[in-house]
Design a protein around this motif. Structure first.
Motif: not given
Length: 503
Positions: A347-350, A434, A438
Protein backbone atom coordinates in the motif's frame (compact mmCIF):
# COMPACT_ATOMS: atom_id res chain seq x y z
CA UNK A 1 43.19 17.41 2.21
CA UNK A 2 43.04 19.97 5.02
CA UNK A 3 39.23 19.85 5.01
CA UNK A 4 39.29 16.20 6.02
CA UNK A 5 39.13 15.27 9.67
CA UNK A 6 41.81 12.57 9.30
CA UNK A 7 44.55 15.19 8.67
CA UNK A 8 44.11 16.14 12.35
CA UNK A 9 45.08 12.62 13.48
CA UNK A 10 48.52 12.21 14.98
CA UNK A 11 49.34 9.04 12.99
CA UNK A 12 48.42 10.79 9.71
CA UNK A 13 50.60 13.78 10.56
CA UNK A 14 53.57 11.65 11.68
CA UNK A 15 53.47 9.42 8.59
CA UNK A 16 53.13 12.43 6.29
CA UNK A 17 55.97 14.34 7.90
CA UNK A 18 58.25 11.29 7.85
CA UNK A 19 57.64 10.74 4.10
CA UNK A 20 57.77 14.44 3.26
CA UNK A 21 61.20 14.83 4.92
CA UNK A 22 62.55 12.12 2.58
CA UNK A 23 61.53 14.30 -0.40
CA UNK A 24 63.10 17.51 0.96
CA UNK A 25 66.45 18.92 -0.08
CA UNK A 26 69.07 19.09 2.69
CA UNK A 27 68.48 22.88 2.98
CA UNK A 28 64.74 22.30 3.43
CA UNK A 29 65.42 19.63 6.04
CA UNK A 30 67.45 22.18 8.01
CA UNK A 31 64.57 24.69 8.01
CA UNK A 32 61.44 22.49 8.20
CA UNK A 33 61.58 20.47 11.42
CA UNK A 34 58.11 20.82 12.92
CA UNK A 35 54.85 20.17 11.07
CA UNK A 36 52.90 22.37 13.51
CA UNK A 37 54.85 25.39 12.29
CA UNK A 38 53.95 24.74 8.63
CA UNK A 39 51.10 26.66 7.05
CA UNK A 40 49.53 25.05 3.98
CA UNK A 41 46.78 27.68 3.78
CA UNK A 42 48.01 29.32 0.59
CA UNK A 43 48.31 26.12 -1.48
CA UNK A 44 44.98 24.93 -0.05
CA UNK A 45 43.35 28.18 -1.17
CA UNK A 46 44.90 27.72 -4.63
CA UNK A 47 43.22 24.32 -5.05
CA UNK A 48 39.87 25.53 -3.66
CA UNK A 49 39.90 28.50 -6.06
CA UNK A 50 40.85 26.22 -8.97
CA UNK A 51 37.94 23.94 -8.12
CA UNK A 52 35.50 26.85 -7.87
CA UNK A 53 36.74 28.27 -11.19
CA UNK A 54 36.12 24.89 -12.86
CA UNK A 55 32.57 24.80 -11.49
CA UNK A 56 31.94 28.35 -12.71
CA UNK A 57 33.04 27.69 -16.31
CA UNK A 58 30.53 28.68 -19.00
CA UNK A 59 28.50 25.87 -20.55
CA UNK A 60 30.50 25.87 -23.81
CA UNK A 61 33.82 25.46 -21.93
CA UNK A 62 32.41 22.55 -19.89
CA UNK A 63 31.17 20.93 -23.10
CA UNK A 64 34.65 21.30 -24.62
CA UNK A 65 36.24 19.59 -21.60
CA UNK A 66 33.66 16.81 -21.81
CA UNK A 67 34.47 16.24 -25.48
CA UNK A 68 38.18 16.02 -24.67
CA UNK A 69 37.47 13.47 -21.92
CA UNK A 70 35.26 11.47 -24.32
CA UNK A 71 38.10 11.44 -26.86
CA UNK A 72 40.48 9.98 -24.25
CA UNK A 73 37.81 7.44 -23.23
CA UNK A 74 37.39 6.44 -26.88
CA UNK A 75 41.13 5.90 -27.34
CA UNK A 76 42.06 4.21 -24.05
CA UNK A 77 38.74 3.02 -22.62
CA UNK A 78 38.16 -0.10 -24.76
CA UNK A 79 39.86 -3.38 -25.60
CA UNK A 80 39.08 -6.28 -27.92
CA UNK A 81 38.29 -9.49 -26.03
CA UNK A 82 37.51 -12.63 -28.06
CA UNK A 83 36.65 -10.44 -31.03
CA UNK A 84 34.24 -8.22 -29.03
CA UNK A 85 34.88 -4.57 -28.18
CA UNK A 86 34.66 -4.39 -24.39
CA UNK A 87 34.79 -1.40 -22.06
CA UNK A 88 37.79 -1.15 -19.71
CA UNK A 89 37.17 -0.33 -16.04
CA UNK A 90 39.36 2.46 -14.74
CA UNK A 91 42.10 2.97 -17.33
CA UNK A 92 43.87 5.78 -15.45
CA UNK A 93 46.52 5.23 -12.79
CA UNK A 94 46.05 7.12 -9.53
CA UNK A 95 48.00 10.37 -9.30
CA UNK A 96 50.43 10.87 -6.38
CA UNK A 97 48.77 11.79 -3.11
CA UNK A 98 48.52 10.90 0.55
CA UNK A 99 47.30 7.43 1.51
CA UNK A 100 44.08 7.36 3.49
CA UNK A 101 43.15 3.69 3.86
CA UNK A 102 39.92 2.72 5.53
CA UNK A 103 39.19 2.79 9.24
CA UNK A 104 42.10 3.58 11.55
CA UNK A 105 44.76 2.51 9.06
CA UNK A 106 48.30 2.59 10.53
CA UNK A 107 49.74 3.83 7.21
CA UNK A 108 47.41 6.82 6.74
CA UNK A 109 49.23 9.97 5.64
CA UNK A 110 52.03 8.15 3.81
CA UNK A 111 53.04 9.43 0.38
CA UNK A 112 51.65 7.56 -2.63
CA UNK A 113 54.34 7.83 -5.30
CA UNK A 114 53.72 8.62 -8.95
CA UNK A 115 53.41 5.50 -11.10
CA UNK A 116 55.96 5.60 -13.92
CA UNK A 117 55.86 3.56 -17.18
CA UNK A 118 58.90 1.65 -15.80
CA UNK A 119 56.60 0.31 -13.01
CA UNK A 120 53.92 -0.99 -15.38
CA UNK A 121 53.47 -4.46 -16.91
CA UNK A 122 51.34 -4.44 -20.07
CA UNK A 123 49.33 -7.56 -20.91
CA UNK A 124 47.99 -7.95 -24.47
CA UNK A 125 47.79 -10.37 -27.42
CA UNK A 126 50.92 -11.23 -29.37
CA UNK A 127 49.37 -9.99 -32.61
CA UNK A 128 47.97 -6.74 -31.17
CA UNK A 129 49.44 -3.27 -31.51
CA UNK A 130 51.45 -2.91 -28.32
CA UNK A 131 50.71 0.47 -26.67
CA UNK A 132 53.57 2.97 -26.95
CA UNK A 133 55.08 4.12 -23.64
CA UNK A 134 55.42 7.91 -23.17
CA UNK A 135 58.44 9.40 -24.90
CA UNK A 136 61.76 8.65 -23.23
CA UNK A 137 60.28 5.81 -21.17
CA UNK A 138 59.77 2.08 -21.47
CA UNK A 139 57.38 -0.42 -19.92
CA UNK A 140 58.61 -2.66 -17.10
CA UNK A 141 57.50 -5.65 -19.18
CA UNK A 142 55.12 -6.60 -21.99
CA UNK A 143 53.57 -10.05 -21.63
CA UNK A 144 51.01 -12.09 -23.54
CA UNK A 145 49.05 -13.98 -20.89
CA UNK A 146 45.54 -14.99 -21.96
CA UNK A 147 44.80 -16.87 -18.71
CA UNK A 148 44.22 -13.65 -16.73
CA UNK A 149 41.75 -10.80 -17.26
CA UNK A 150 43.95 -7.79 -16.41
CA UNK A 151 45.42 -5.51 -19.07
CA UNK A 152 48.05 -3.69 -17.03
CA UNK A 153 49.48 -4.01 -13.54
CA UNK A 154 51.94 -2.34 -11.17
CA UNK A 155 52.89 -2.51 -7.49
CA UNK A 156 51.87 0.44 -5.33
CA UNK A 157 54.47 1.62 -2.85
CA UNK A 158 52.48 1.80 0.40
CA UNK A 159 51.20 -1.71 1.02
CA UNK A 160 53.28 -3.27 -1.72
CA UNK A 161 50.15 -4.72 -3.31
CA UNK A 162 49.49 -5.29 -6.98
CA UNK A 163 47.06 -2.95 -8.71
CA UNK A 164 45.36 -3.89 -11.97
CA UNK A 165 43.55 -2.34 -14.89
CA UNK A 166 40.63 -4.66 -15.52
CA UNK A 167 37.52 -4.89 -17.66
CA UNK A 168 34.51 -2.77 -16.80
CA UNK A 169 31.96 -4.50 -14.51
CA UNK A 170 29.49 -4.36 -17.43
CA UNK A 171 31.70 -6.62 -19.60
CA UNK A 172 30.45 -10.07 -20.58
CA UNK A 173 33.27 -11.80 -18.71
CA UNK A 174 32.57 -9.96 -15.45
CA UNK A 175 28.82 -10.57 -15.80
CA UNK A 176 29.38 -14.32 -16.18
CA UNK A 177 31.69 -14.37 -13.14
CA UNK A 178 29.07 -12.46 -11.13
CA UNK A 179 26.29 -14.84 -12.16
CA UNK A 180 28.45 -17.86 -11.21
CA UNK A 181 29.18 -16.36 -7.78
CA UNK A 182 25.48 -15.98 -6.95
CA UNK A 183 24.61 -19.39 -8.38
CA UNK A 184 27.15 -21.04 -6.03
CA UNK A 185 25.55 -19.15 -3.12
CA UNK A 186 22.10 -20.32 -4.27
CA UNK A 187 23.34 -23.92 -4.32
CA UNK A 188 24.43 -23.52 -0.70
CA UNK A 189 20.75 -23.00 0.18
CA UNK A 190 20.07 -26.67 -0.62
CA UNK A 191 22.82 -28.05 1.63
CA UNK A 192 23.12 -25.41 4.36
CA UNK A 193 20.89 -27.40 6.76
CA UNK A 194 23.12 -30.47 6.38
CA UNK A 195 26.23 -28.32 6.96
CA UNK A 196 24.68 -26.77 10.07
CA UNK A 197 23.75 -30.20 11.44
CA UNK A 198 27.33 -31.36 10.75
CA UNK A 199 29.06 -28.50 12.57
CA UNK A 200 26.67 -28.86 15.53
CA UNK A 201 27.68 -32.52 15.74
CA UNK A 202 31.37 -31.57 15.52
CA UNK A 203 31.06 -29.31 18.60
CA UNK A 204 31.28 -32.56 20.60
CA UNK A 205 34.08 -34.16 18.53
CA UNK A 206 37.00 -35.87 20.29
CA UNK A 207 39.38 -33.96 17.99
CA UNK A 208 40.06 -30.38 19.09
CA UNK A 209 40.84 -29.49 15.46
CA UNK A 210 37.31 -30.47 14.40
CA UNK A 211 35.75 -28.62 17.34
CA UNK A 212 37.61 -25.43 16.47
CA UNK A 213 36.61 -25.75 12.83
CA UNK A 214 32.95 -26.26 13.85
CA UNK A 215 32.88 -23.19 16.13
CA UNK A 216 34.60 -21.04 13.49
CA UNK A 217 32.08 -22.20 10.88
CA UNK A 218 29.24 -21.32 13.24
CA UNK A 219 30.62 -17.75 13.50
CA UNK A 220 31.16 -17.47 9.73
CA UNK A 221 27.58 -18.66 9.18
CA UNK A 222 25.78 -16.82 11.99
CA UNK A 223 27.76 -13.55 12.02
CA UNK A 224 28.97 -13.39 8.38
CA UNK A 225 32.56 -13.04 9.65
CA UNK A 226 35.32 -13.14 7.07
CA UNK A 227 37.50 -16.26 7.22
CA UNK A 228 40.64 -14.17 7.81
CA UNK A 229 43.37 -15.14 5.37
CA UNK A 230 47.01 -15.00 6.33
CA UNK A 231 48.26 -11.49 5.71
CA UNK A 232 50.88 -10.48 3.18
CA UNK A 233 54.44 -10.01 4.46
CA UNK A 234 55.07 -6.41 5.40
CA UNK A 235 51.40 -5.70 6.18
CA UNK A 236 51.61 -3.74 9.44
CA UNK A 237 47.90 -3.24 10.13
CA UNK A 238 46.84 -5.67 12.86
CA UNK A 239 43.69 -6.93 11.16
CA UNK A 240 42.14 -10.35 11.71
CA UNK A 241 39.27 -12.54 10.56
CA UNK A 242 37.55 -15.51 12.14
CA UNK A 243 40.39 -18.07 11.85
CA UNK A 244 43.04 -15.62 13.02
CA UNK A 245 41.18 -14.33 16.11
CA UNK A 246 43.27 -14.11 19.27
CA UNK A 247 42.17 -14.70 22.85
CA UNK A 248 42.24 -10.92 23.50
CA UNK A 249 39.63 -10.34 20.78
CA UNK A 250 36.77 -11.98 22.67
CA UNK A 251 35.31 -11.87 26.16
CA UNK A 252 32.92 -14.45 27.54
CA UNK A 253 29.97 -13.47 29.76
CA UNK A 254 27.88 -16.31 31.24
CA UNK A 255 25.18 -13.64 31.62
CA UNK A 256 24.96 -10.12 30.21
CA UNK A 257 22.06 -7.69 29.64
CA UNK A 258 19.49 -10.38 30.46
CA UNK A 259 20.99 -12.89 27.99
CA UNK A 260 22.93 -16.08 28.58
CA UNK A 261 26.23 -17.25 27.02
CA UNK A 262 27.24 -13.91 25.52
CA UNK A 263 30.41 -13.51 23.45
CA UNK A 264 31.76 -9.98 23.17
CA UNK A 265 33.88 -9.46 20.03
CA UNK A 266 36.26 -6.54 19.60
CA UNK A 267 38.86 -6.62 16.81
CA UNK A 268 40.00 -4.82 13.66
CA UNK A 269 38.67 -6.51 10.53
CA UNK A 270 39.42 -5.92 6.85
CA UNK A 271 40.53 -2.36 6.00
CA UNK A 272 41.11 -1.72 9.74
CA UNK A 273 37.37 -1.38 10.37
CA UNK A 274 36.54 -2.19 13.99
CA UNK A 275 34.20 -5.12 14.54
CA UNK A 276 32.38 -4.81 17.86
CA UNK A 277 29.47 -7.05 18.69
CA UNK A 278 27.84 -8.82 21.65
CA UNK A 279 26.16 -12.09 20.67
CA UNK A 280 24.27 -14.69 22.64
CA UNK A 281 25.54 -18.07 21.38
CA UNK A 282 24.45 -21.65 21.91
CA UNK A 283 25.71 -23.28 25.12
CA UNK A 284 28.09 -25.83 23.46
CA UNK A 285 29.77 -22.98 21.52
CA UNK A 286 30.28 -21.05 24.77
CA UNK A 287 31.70 -24.13 26.52
CA UNK A 288 34.07 -24.80 23.61
CA UNK A 289 35.33 -21.20 23.64
CA UNK A 290 36.09 -21.55 27.37
CA UNK A 291 38.07 -24.68 26.51
CA UNK A 292 39.96 -22.99 23.61
CA UNK A 293 40.94 -20.06 25.88
CA UNK A 294 42.15 -22.17 28.78
CA UNK A 295 45.77 -21.53 29.88
CA UNK A 296 46.39 -19.15 26.98
CA UNK A 297 47.83 -15.64 26.94
CA UNK A 298 45.79 -12.79 25.45
CA UNK A 299 48.06 -12.74 22.36
CA UNK A 300 47.63 -16.48 21.68
CA UNK A 301 45.49 -17.72 18.79
CA UNK A 302 41.94 -18.62 19.77
CA UNK A 303 41.75 -21.28 17.05
CA UNK A 304 45.33 -22.56 17.31
CA UNK A 305 44.58 -25.79 15.42
CA UNK A 306 42.86 -24.09 12.50
CA UNK A 307 43.76 -22.21 9.34
CA UNK A 308 41.72 -21.08 6.32
CA UNK A 309 43.21 -23.76 4.06
CA UNK A 310 41.99 -26.54 6.38
CA UNK A 311 38.59 -24.85 6.72
CA UNK A 312 38.08 -24.30 2.97
CA UNK A 313 39.24 -27.86 2.19
CA UNK A 314 36.47 -29.13 4.51
CA UNK A 315 33.89 -26.83 2.87
CA UNK A 316 34.98 -28.01 -0.58
CA UNK A 317 34.27 -31.61 0.54
CA UNK A 318 30.78 -30.58 1.66
CA UNK A 319 29.88 -28.79 -1.59
CA UNK A 320 31.75 -28.18 -4.82
CA UNK A 321 32.92 -24.55 -5.06
CA UNK A 322 32.07 -23.77 -1.42
CA UNK A 323 34.39 -21.39 0.46
CA UNK A 324 33.90 -19.33 3.63
CA UNK A 325 33.18 -16.28 1.44
CA UNK A 326 30.16 -18.00 -0.13
CA UNK A 327 28.47 -18.03 3.31
CA UNK A 328 28.75 -14.25 3.41
CA UNK A 329 27.12 -13.90 -0.02
CA UNK A 330 24.44 -16.48 0.88
CA UNK A 331 23.54 -14.96 4.26
CA UNK A 332 23.56 -11.41 2.85
CA UNK A 333 21.25 -12.33 -0.06
CA UNK A 334 18.88 -14.45 2.04
CA UNK A 335 18.68 -11.66 4.66
CA UNK A 336 17.77 -9.11 1.97
CA UNK A 337 15.06 -11.38 0.56
CA UNK A 338 13.53 -12.09 3.99
CA UNK A 339 13.70 -8.44 5.07
CA UNK A 340 12.04 -7.26 1.85
CA UNK A 341 9.20 -9.72 2.42
CA UNK A 342 8.77 -8.56 6.01
CA UNK A 343 9.12 -4.80 5.46
CA UNK A 344 7.48 -4.01 2.11
CA UNK A 345 3.94 -2.72 2.38
CA UNK A 346 2.21 -2.95 -1.05
CA UNK A 347 0.00 0.00 0.00
CA UNK A 348 3.01 2.33 0.45
CA UNK A 349 3.92 4.94 -2.16
CA UNK A 350 7.26 4.70 -4.02
CA UNK A 351 9.15 6.70 -1.34
CA UNK A 352 7.81 4.43 1.42
CA UNK A 353 8.79 1.29 -0.50
CA UNK A 354 12.27 2.68 -1.14
CA UNK A 355 12.66 3.32 2.60
CA UNK A 356 11.76 -0.35 3.18
CA UNK A 357 14.37 -1.39 0.60
CA UNK A 358 17.06 0.70 2.27
CA UNK A 359 16.12 -0.72 5.65
CA UNK A 360 16.43 -4.26 4.27
CA UNK A 361 19.79 -3.35 2.73
CA UNK A 362 20.83 -1.79 6.04
CA UNK A 363 20.13 -5.07 7.88
CA UNK A 364 22.60 -6.72 5.48
CA UNK A 365 25.21 -3.96 5.88
CA UNK A 366 24.99 -4.34 9.68
CA UNK A 367 25.33 -8.14 9.37
CA UNK A 368 28.44 -7.69 7.18
CA UNK A 369 29.83 -4.86 9.38
CA UNK A 370 29.95 -2.34 6.51
CA UNK A 371 30.51 0.85 8.46
CA UNK A 372 31.60 4.31 7.41
CA UNK A 373 32.50 7.43 9.33
CA UNK A 374 29.77 10.08 9.38
CA UNK A 375 30.25 12.21 6.22
CA UNK A 376 31.68 15.64 7.04
CA UNK A 377 28.80 17.31 5.17
CA UNK A 378 26.17 15.29 7.11
CA UNK A 379 25.16 17.89 9.72
CA UNK A 380 24.88 20.67 7.14
CA UNK A 381 22.84 18.63 4.65
CA UNK A 382 20.50 17.47 7.47
CA UNK A 383 20.07 21.09 8.49
CA UNK A 384 19.22 22.11 4.91
CA UNK A 385 16.71 19.24 4.66
CA UNK A 386 15.16 20.18 8.02
CA UNK A 387 14.76 23.80 6.84
CA UNK A 388 12.97 22.53 3.71
CA UNK A 389 10.71 20.31 5.88
CA UNK A 390 9.83 23.27 8.14
CA UNK A 391 9.03 25.45 5.12
CA UNK A 392 6.88 22.66 3.64
CA UNK A 393 5.01 22.24 6.98
CA UNK A 394 4.20 25.94 6.88
CA UNK A 395 2.87 25.58 3.32
CA UNK A 396 0.71 22.61 4.45
CA UNK A 397 -0.72 24.65 7.37
CA UNK A 398 -1.49 27.56 5.03
CA UNK A 399 -3.13 25.20 2.53
CA UNK A 400 -5.26 23.69 5.34
CA UNK A 401 -6.49 27.17 6.24
CA UNK A 402 -7.23 27.86 2.55
CA UNK A 403 -9.30 24.64 2.34
CA UNK A 404 -11.24 25.61 5.49
CA UNK A 405 -11.90 29.11 4.08
CA UNK A 406 -13.08 27.67 0.75
CA UNK A 407 -15.37 25.17 2.54
CA UNK A 408 -16.92 27.96 4.64
CA UNK A 409 -17.48 30.00 1.50
CA UNK A 410 -19.18 27.01 -0.19
CA UNK A 411 -21.40 26.45 2.91
CA UNK A 412 -22.61 30.04 2.67
CA UNK A 413 -23.14 30.22 -1.10
CA UNK A 414 -23.73 26.60 -2.28
CA UNK A 415 -22.27 27.98 -5.46
CA UNK A 416 -20.76 25.59 -8.12
CA UNK A 417 -17.79 27.90 -8.54
CA UNK A 418 -17.13 27.79 -4.79
CA UNK A 419 -17.43 23.98 -4.85
CA UNK A 420 -14.83 23.79 -7.66
CA UNK A 421 -12.59 26.04 -5.58
CA UNK A 422 -12.83 23.62 -2.60
CA UNK A 423 -11.73 20.72 -4.84
CA UNK A 424 -8.84 22.76 -6.22
CA UNK A 425 -7.62 23.72 -2.73
CA UNK A 426 -7.96 20.11 -1.51
CA UNK A 427 -5.91 18.85 -4.45
CA UNK A 428 -3.14 21.34 -3.67
CA UNK A 429 -3.21 20.35 0.01
CA UNK A 430 -2.92 16.65 -0.89
CA UNK A 431 0.07 17.33 -3.14
CA UNK A 432 1.83 19.35 -0.42
CA UNK A 433 1.15 16.66 2.19
CA UNK A 434 2.65 14.01 -0.11
CA UNK A 435 5.74 16.18 -0.64
CA UNK A 436 6.10 16.62 3.13
CA UNK A 437 5.73 12.87 3.72
CA UNK A 438 8.44 12.21 1.10
CA UNK A 439 10.79 14.68 2.79
CA UNK A 440 10.19 13.12 6.22
CA UNK A 441 10.98 9.67 4.80
CA UNK A 442 14.15 11.08 3.23
CA UNK A 443 15.23 12.55 6.60
CA UNK A 444 14.59 9.23 8.39
CA UNK A 445 16.56 7.36 5.74
CA UNK A 446 19.47 9.82 5.88
CA UNK A 447 19.66 9.64 9.68
CA UNK A 448 19.53 5.82 9.77
CA UNK A 449 22.22 5.57 7.06
CA UNK A 450 24.76 8.03 8.41
CA UNK A 451 27.19 5.40 9.72
CA UNK A 452 26.31 2.48 7.46
CA UNK A 453 27.84 1.95 4.01
CA UNK A 454 25.05 0.46 1.89
CA UNK A 455 27.04 0.36 -1.35
CA UNK A 456 29.42 -2.50 -0.52
CA UNK A 457 26.76 -5.13 0.10
CA UNK A 458 24.57 -3.83 -2.74
CA UNK A 459 27.41 -4.24 -5.24
CA UNK A 460 29.23 -7.31 -3.92
CA UNK A 461 27.08 -9.51 -1.70
CA UNK A 462 23.45 -9.20 -2.77
CA UNK A 463 22.17 -11.21 -5.71
CA UNK A 464 20.89 -8.36 -7.94
CA UNK A 465 18.04 -10.60 -9.17
CA UNK A 466 16.37 -10.22 -5.73
CA UNK A 467 16.33 -6.43 -6.19
CA UNK A 468 15.20 -6.62 -9.83
CA UNK A 469 12.36 -9.02 -8.94
CA UNK A 470 11.27 -6.74 -6.07
CA UNK A 471 11.29 -3.68 -8.38
CA UNK A 472 9.23 -5.51 -11.02
CA UNK A 473 6.76 -6.84 -8.46
CA UNK A 474 6.09 -3.47 -6.82
CA UNK A 475 6.44 -1.23 -9.88
CA UNK A 476 9.57 0.56 -8.67
CA UNK A 477 11.75 2.02 -11.47
CA UNK A 478 15.06 0.12 -11.35
CA UNK A 479 16.97 3.42 -11.67
CA UNK A 480 15.71 4.39 -8.19
CA UNK A 481 17.94 1.60 -6.78
CA UNK A 482 20.80 1.23 -9.26
CA UNK A 483 22.57 4.14 -10.95
CA UNK A 484 23.68 3.97 -14.60
CA UNK A 485 27.02 2.24 -13.86
CA UNK A 486 25.32 -0.29 -11.56
CA UNK A 487 22.66 -1.01 -14.18
CA UNK A 488 25.43 -1.77 -16.69
CA UNK A 489 27.11 -4.08 -14.15
CA UNK A 490 23.86 -5.93 -13.44
CA UNK A 491 22.48 -5.94 -16.99
CA UNK A 492 22.46 -9.78 -16.90
CA UNK A 493 20.22 -9.77 -13.81
CA UNK A 494 17.86 -7.13 -15.20
CA UNK A 495 17.36 -9.33 -18.28
CA UNK A 496 17.04 -12.62 -16.39
CA UNK A 497 14.95 -11.96 -13.29
CA UNK A 498 11.17 -12.05 -13.32
CA UNK A 499 9.09 -10.75 -10.44
CA UNK A 500 8.72 -14.25 -8.97
CA UNK A 501 12.51 -14.87 -8.70
CA UNK A 502 13.49 -16.57 -5.42
CA UNK A 503 17.09 -16.70 -4.25
Amino acid sequence: MLDHEYTTKEIFQNNFFHDWRKEMTSEEQEIIKDLDKCDFGEIHKYFVDKNEARKALPKEEKQKLKEEADKIQEEYGYCILDGHREKIGNFKTEPPGLFRGRGEHPKMGMLKKRIMPEDVIINCSKDSKIPEPPEGHKWKEVRFDNTVTWLASWTENIQNTLKYIMLNPSSKLKGEKDWEKYEVARRLKDVVHTIRAQYRKDWKSKEIKKRQRAVALYFIDKLALRAGNEKEEGETADTVGCCSLRVEHIQLHPQLDGQEHVVEFDFLGKDSIRYYNKVSVEKPVFKNLQLFMKNKDPSDDLFDHLNTTFLNKHLQDLMDGLTAKVFRTYNASITLQEQLKALTNPEDNVAGKLLSYNRANRAVAILCNHQRSIPKTFARSMQVLQEKIDAKKKQVEEAQEEVKKAEDEFKDTKDAKAEANVEKKKKLLKRLEEQLARMNIQATDKEENKQIALGTSKLNYLDPRITVAWCKKFGIPIERIYNKTQREKFAWAIDLAGEDFEF
